[in-house]
Write an enzyme that holds these catalytic residues in place. Structure first.
Site, PDB file in Angstrom:
ATOM      1  N   GLU A 197       8.090   2.461  -5.622  1.00 52.30           N
ATOM      2  CA  GLU A 197       7.891   1.937  -4.282  1.00 52.30           C
ATOM      3  C   GLU A 197       8.212   3.060  -3.292  1.00 52.30           C
ATOM      4  OE1 GLU A 197       7.086   0.325  -2.241  1.00 52.30           O
ATOM      5  OE2 GLU A 197       8.096  -1.774  -2.155  1.00 52.30           O
ATOM      6  N   ASP A 198       7.682   2.741  -1.984  1.00 55.06           N
ATOM      7  CA  ASP A 198       7.876   3.798  -0.894  1.00 55.06           C
ATOM      8  C   ASP A 198       9.462   3.816  -0.475  1.00 55.06           C
ATOM      9  OD1 ASP A 198       7.703   1.174   0.114  1.00 55.06           O
ATOM     10  OD2 ASP A 198       6.072   1.726   1.480  1.00 55.06           O
TER      11      ASP A 198
ATOM     12  N   LYS B   4      17.234   2.862   2.175  1.00 55.42           N
ATOM     13  CA  LYS B   4      18.177   2.719   2.941  1.00 55.42           C
ATOM     14  C   LYS B   4      19.285   1.739   2.651  1.00 55.42           C
ATOM     15  CE  LYS B   4      14.681   2.293   6.509  1.00 55.42           C
ATOM     16  NZ  LYS B   4      14.145   1.313   7.677  1.00 55.42           N
TER      17      LYS B   4
ATOM     18  N   ASP C 132      14.618  -1.452   1.429  1.00 58.99           N
ATOM     19  CA  ASP C 132      15.451  -1.608   2.705  1.00 58.99           C
ATOM     20  C   ASP C 132      16.453  -3.046   2.351  1.00 58.99           C
ATOM     21  OD1 ASP C 132      15.746  -1.558   5.291  1.00 58.99           O
ATOM     22  OD2 ASP C 132      13.969  -2.831   5.951  1.00 58.99           O
TER      23      ASP C 132
ATOM     24  N   LYS D 210       0.879  -1.353  -0.102  1.00 62.30           N
ATOM     25  CA  LYS D 210       0.105  -0.059   0.178  1.00 62.30           C
ATOM     26  C   LYS D 210       1.024   1.173   0.065  1.00 62.30           C
ATOM     27  CE  LYS D 210      -3.124  -2.484   2.970  1.00 62.30           C
ATOM     28  NZ  LYS D 210      -3.385  -2.782   4.303  1.00 62.30           N
ATOM     29  N   GLY D 211       2.245   1.210   0.363  1.00 63.96           N
ATOM     30  CA  GLY D 211       2.767   2.363   0.647  1.00 63.96           C
ATOM     31  C   GLY D 211       3.314   3.129  -0.546  1.00 63.96           C
TER      32      GLY D 211
ATOM     33  N   ARG E 133       0.404   6.087   7.773  1.00 63.13           N
ATOM     34  CA  ARG E 133       0.592   6.249   6.267  1.00 63.13           C
ATOM     35  C   ARG E 133       0.317   7.477   5.614  1.00 63.13           C
ATOM     36  NH1 ARG E 133       1.483   1.222   4.097  1.00 63.13           N
ATOM     37  NH2 ARG E 133       0.637  -0.408   5.331  1.00 63.13           N
TER      38      ARG E 133
ATOM     39  N   ASP F 282       4.147   2.696   7.097  1.00 63.76           N
ATOM     40  CA  ASP F 282       3.373   2.597   8.247  1.00 63.76           C
ATOM     41  C   ASP F 282       4.167   2.046   9.472  1.00 63.76           C
ATOM     42  OD1 ASP F 282       3.506   0.100   6.945  1.00 63.76           O
ATOM     43  OD2 ASP F 282       2.136  -0.854   8.546  1.00 63.76           O
TER      44      ASP F 282
ATOM     45  N   PHE G 130      13.740   3.425  11.370  1.00 61.57           N
ATOM     46  CA  PHE G 130      12.472   3.092  10.967  1.00 61.57           C
ATOM     47  C   PHE G 130      11.729   4.292  10.868  1.00 61.57           C
ATOM     48  CE2 PHE G 130       8.048   1.323  11.194  1.00 61.57           C
ATOM     49  CZ  PHE G 130       8.255   0.224  10.487  1.00 61.57           C
ATOM     50  N   VAL G 131      11.104   4.343   9.619  1.00 53.85           N
ATOM     51  CA  VAL G 131      10.492   5.598   9.287  1.00 53.85           C
ATOM     52  C   VAL G 131       9.069   5.470   8.910  1.00 53.85           C
ATOM     53  CG1 VAL G 131      12.393   7.129   8.466  1.00 53.85           C
ATOM     54  CG2 VAL G 131      11.130   5.425   6.970  1.00 53.85           C
TER      55      VAL G 131
HETATM   56  P1  IMP Z   1      12.566  -4.746   1.726  1.00 52.12           P
HETATM   57  O1  IMP Z   1      12.132  -5.983   1.228  1.00 52.12           O
HETATM   58  O2  IMP Z   1      13.441  -5.017   2.908  1.00 52.12           O
HETATM   59  O3  IMP Z   1      13.292  -3.912   0.894  1.00 52.12           O
HETATM   60  O4  IMP Z   1      11.270  -4.114   2.333  1.00 52.12           O
HETATM   61  C1  IMP Z   1      10.514  -3.182   1.504  1.00 52.12           C
HETATM   62  C2  IMP Z   1       9.222  -3.130   2.366  1.00 52.12           C
HETATM   63  O5  IMP Z   1       9.279  -3.142   3.744  1.00 52.12           O
HETATM   64  C3  IMP Z   1       8.940  -1.470   1.910  1.00 52.12           C
HETATM   65  O6  IMP Z   1       7.886  -1.738   0.906  1.00 52.12           O
HETATM   66  C4  IMP Z   1       7.958  -1.409   3.336  1.00 52.12           C
HETATM   67  O7  IMP Z   1       6.808  -1.645   3.316  1.00 52.12           O
HETATM   68  C5  IMP Z   1       8.846  -1.970   4.510  1.00 52.12           C
HETATM   69  N1  IMP Z   1       9.574  -1.257   5.141  1.00 52.12           N
HETATM   70  C6  IMP Z   1      10.787  -1.264   5.130  1.00 52.12           C
HETATM   71  N2  IMP Z   1      11.525  -0.152   6.004  1.00 52.12           N
HETATM   72  C7  IMP Z   1      10.606   0.174   6.237  1.00 52.12           C
HETATM   73  C8  IMP Z   1      10.610   1.437   7.564  1.00 52.12           C
HETATM   74  O8  IMP Z   1      11.486   2.059   7.788  1.00 52.12           O
HETATM   75  N3  IMP Z   1       9.245   1.685   7.803  1.00 52.12           N
HETATM   76  C9  IMP Z   1       7.950   1.371   7.247  1.00 52.12           C
HETATM   77  N4  IMP Z   1       8.051   0.357   6.483  1.00 52.12           N
HETATM   78  C10 IMP Z   1       9.205  -0.014   5.871  1.00 52.12           C
HETATM   79 MG    MG Z   2       6.244  -1.224   0.302  1.00 54.75          MG
END
Ligand code: IMP
Ligand code: MG
Length: 175
Positions: free
Chosen positions: A97-98, A129, A101, A41-42, A163, A157, A150-151
């Site tokens: 994407e939002d 990040k 990570d 959703k982000g 959000r 969210d 963590f943001v």
């Molecule tokens: P990844 O697979 O670890 O890159 O994670 C991606 C998803 O994790 C993002 O689309 C977010 O939904 C969630 N996420 C990662 N870091 C944060 C954060 O700092 N705050 C909130 N959601 C996060």
């Molecule tokens: Mg996301």
């Protein structure tokens, strides 16, 4: 909720950066149409703002993949919760994407989309990040690189809250 939120990136800064990104992205597609794949959703908040700043023809579709449960740690498991409505074959797909990570979600998603034979496939994220990366992902357009914190806000969210904040903030979990 007892958490405190500290502003990390203000609404004004985000708007200014999205304007710049819209210009950069529009120029790089040389007038060709772009098909935005917004990651639910982000990614939705950023997708809408970015789409308004693009001067090339735009179509939009949505996809939902899960890699996180209701906490702040990655489960490492990625699955498609909602697939796209339209085919992407032959289209210039831009995933929006939002945040990137660990990179697990995006590397899975990009591989999946690549197998559907788009004309081109690029990735745009509001936040990155880089310190947290465990899977290599090529990001074509980044709004802001942020530290390992963590943001929330602007689509992001904490347990489905925040959000709707118009800025990006850091959650102080023990507050
Ligand atoms: P990844 O697979 O670890 O890159 O994670 C991606 C998803 O994790 C993002 O689309 C977010 O939904 C969630 N996420 C990662 N870091 C944060 C954060 O700092 N705050 C909130 N959601 C996060
Ligand atoms: Mg996301």
């Amino acid at each position: 909720m007892n958490e405190k939120i500290h502003v990390l990136i203000s609404e004004e800064e985000i708007e200014k950066r999205i304007c710049e990104m819209g210009k950069e992205i529009s120029e790089s597609y040389h007038g060709e149409p772009v098909h935005l794949v917004s990651v639910l959703k982000g990614g939705v908040f950023f997708t809408c703002e970015l789409a308004k700043r693009l001067s090339i023809p735009v179509s939009i579709d949505f996809m939902s993949v899960s890699s996180y449960g209701n906490d702040t740690k990655s489960s490492g498991v990625v699955k498609i919760v909602k697939d796209l409505d339209d085919v992407v074959e032959g289209k210039n797909v831009l995933v929006v994407e939002d945040i990137v990570d660990s990179g697990r979600t995006l590397s899975y998603l990009l591989e999946n989309l690549k197998s559907r034979k788009p004309k081109s496939l690029r990735l745009c994220t509001l936040l990155d990040k880089p310190e947290r990366r465990v899977t290599d992902v090529h990001v074509d357009y980044t709004g802001f690189a942020i530290p390992d914190e963590f943001v929330v806000g602007y689509g992001l969210d904490y347990m489905q809250h925040y959000r709707n904040l118009p800025y990006v903030g850091v959650v102080e979990l023990d507050a």
